[in-house]
Design an enzyme around this catalytic site. Structure first.
Site, PDB file in Angstrom:
ATOM      1  N   CYS A  71       0.504  -1.551   0.002  1.00 48.18           N
ATOM      2  CA  CYS A  71       0.170  -0.235   0.020  1.00 48.18           C
ATOM      3  C   CYS A  71       0.850   1.617  -0.211  1.00 48.18           C
ATOM      4  O   CYS A  71       0.233   2.060  -0.342  1.00 48.18           O
ATOM      5  CB  CYS A  71      -1.097  -0.185   1.413  1.00 48.18           C
ATOM      6  SG  CYS A  71      -0.273   0.482   2.730  1.00 48.18           S
TER       7      CYS A  71
ATOM      8  N   HIS B 274      -2.818   1.143   6.723  1.00 49.27           N
ATOM      9  CA  HIS B 274      -3.234   0.665   5.553  1.00 49.27           C
ATOM     10  C   HIS B 274      -3.410   2.552   4.929  1.00 49.27           C
ATOM     11  O   HIS B 274      -3.131   2.947   5.587  1.00 49.27           O
ATOM     12  CB  HIS B 274      -4.670   0.178   5.310  1.00 49.27           C
ATOM     13  CG  HIS B 274      -4.546  -0.167   3.469  1.00 49.27           C
ATOM     14  ND1 HIS B 274      -3.995  -1.043   2.540  1.00 49.27           N
ATOM     15  CD2 HIS B 274      -5.529  -0.108   2.963  1.00 49.27           C
ATOM     16  CE1 HIS B 274      -4.380  -0.918   1.548  1.00 49.27           C
ATOM     17  NE2 HIS B 274      -5.257  -0.041   1.404  1.00 49.27           N
TER      18      HIS B 274
ATOM     19  N   HIS C  77      -5.740   2.442  -4.345  1.00 48.11           N
ATOM     20  CA  HIS C  77      -4.593   1.559  -3.355  1.00 48.11           C
ATOM     21  C   HIS C  77      -4.556   0.512  -3.727  1.00 48.11           C
ATOM     22  O   HIS C  77      -5.005  -0.652  -4.800  1.00 48.11           O
ATOM     23  CB  HIS C  77      -5.502   1.656  -1.751  1.00 48.11           C
ATOM     24  CG  HIS C  77      -6.696   0.781  -1.843  1.00 48.11           C
ATOM     25  ND1 HIS C  77      -6.373  -0.017  -1.058  1.00 48.11           N
ATOM     26  CD2 HIS C  77      -7.925   0.323  -2.597  1.00 48.11           C
ATOM     27  CE1 HIS C  77      -7.872  -0.459  -0.728  1.00 48.11           C
ATOM     28  NE2 HIS C  77      -8.867  -0.514  -1.673  1.00 48.11           N
TER      29      HIS C  77
END
Length: 387
Positions: free
Chosen positions: A291, A345, A357
């Site tokens: 990520c 994240h 993402h």
């Protein structure tokens, strides 16, 4: 001539192998290895196969930047990569982005002008001296103002303490180097501190204190302000005679007027990598990214330098509320299951309640999700603005 990043990219692509008035062809960027037994990997990852080891002082031809690595030319290897931190860049290709740019004999405005270079010309940079880049011009070392040339690797070339300047008065100063537009001067050494001025890149300030690892205290208009260290080059030498330039708009207005188109450009670039697989620790946008590797590499390709991990990237910008999200903002989540707000994240907000993402739980890896999905409503932590 007015220019934007798209026109610069087009010029870079079209002029790499075209004869110019300064140099005949764009040669490889050149570097020198800094440490013995420096590994060259088959991929842009320290976990990939080591195909060769260089020693301190070895020369390398640098082809491009790939995450934290340089792709290098290596005989017998289709792909070869070395960590940026292991190489000093000694020659870097650049493109002229100004009209009738003066070439000086020495790195100061009062020096003899030995020629001019034009918008779209190519040059080879081999040093940084204050606010001037040293270039090869008619087989001699000459100087141009840094604001008039652009290139992927010129920001890593060696700094110079010119022999010509050794007898002059020296001081500690900073030059603003952000390539994403303006640079914030804040009241305090904190990312949430009030922004008093937005300054134009290449503005120069006297340094009052640079002992803090993240912030530099500078003097401007009789007061003290703070600028993030990622946005400056701290130097000791002959301070350029160039006054700081204020962009006379508040931060939000400046973003809306100048950076909205940049956000669209970044988002368009990010969408090219939809479907790239999730790879933990990866920063290769074509082969695999995690990520934060995705946001790190996308932003870096657009001239914005972030920290490497999601929990550190939130400190690269100003916090914004969920209700005030704008395109280009980074959005952060706690996907660890701890439910304590720890960031694990990150994604890039693309507007209309959506973000792009690299998700470990999806086959596609890089994907687009909605902030209104129950999972992301539950795990959402915060957002920051890096443009």
């Amino acid at each position: 001539m007015a220019y934007n990043k798209n026109s610069i990219k087009a010029l870079l692509l079209s002029t790499f192998m075209i004869v110019g008035s300064v140099n005949s062809v764009f040669a490889d960027n050149k570097g020198v290895v800094k440490e013995d037994n420096s590994a060259v990997n088959a991929e842009s990852s320290v976990d990939s196969t080591v195909v060769k080891n260089f020693n301190k002082g070895d020369s390398v031809n640098l082809l491009q930047i790939d995450g934290d690595f340089y792709k290098v030319a290596l005989e017998g290897a289709e792909n070869a990569f070395i960590l940026e931190s292991l190489v000093n860049v000694v020659e870097a290709n650049a493109l002229v982005i100004g009209d009738h740019v003066k070439v000086f004999k020495l790195p100061n405005d009062g020096s003899e002008v030995v020629g001019e270079i034009a918008y779209g010309d190519t040059v080879v940079v081999n040093g940084l001296d204050g606010s001037f880049y040293r270039i090869k011009y008619n087989e001699s070392d000459c100087y141009v103002k840094s604001e008039y040339i652009m290139g992927d690797m010129i920001y890593s070339v060696q700094k110079i303490d010119s022999a010509e300047n050794n007898g002059a008065d020296k001081t500690k100063f900073v030059t603003l180097v952000s390539k994403s537009g303006g640079v914030n001067l804040r009241k305090g050494a904190d990312i949430d501190s009030e922004v008093v001025y937005v300054m134009e890149r290449n503005s120069v300030f006297d340094v009052l204190d640079d002992s803090d690892p993240s912030w530099v205290k500078v003097a401007y208009d009789g007061a003290e302000y703070f600028v993030h260290r990622d946005c400056v080059i701290v130097q000791t030498g002959v301070k350029p005679d160039r006054k700081p330039v204020v962009i006379s708009k508040p931060q939000e207005e400046y973003y809306e007027a100048v950076n909205a188109s940049k956000a669209d450009e970044i988002i368009s670039y990010a969408k090219k990598f939809l479907g790239t697989p999730y790879v933990w620790g990866g920063t290769n946008l074509s082969r695999g990214v995690d990520c934060s590797g995705f946001t790190y590499s996308v932003m870096r390709a657009n001239g914005i330098y972030l920290n490497r991990t999601s929990r550190e990237q939130i400190y690269n910008g100003s916090r914004v509320s969920k209700s005030n999200l704008q395109k280009g903002d980074l959005v952060f989540f706690d996907t660890s299951g701890s439910n304590n707000g720890a960031i694990s994240h990150v994604g890039l907000y693309i507007g209309n309640g959506q973000f792009i993402h690299s998700a470990s739980g999806k086959k596609s890896g890089v994907t687009i999700s909605s902030l209104s999905e129950s999972y992301y409503i539950r795990t959402y932590v915060s957002a920051c603005r890096v443009l």
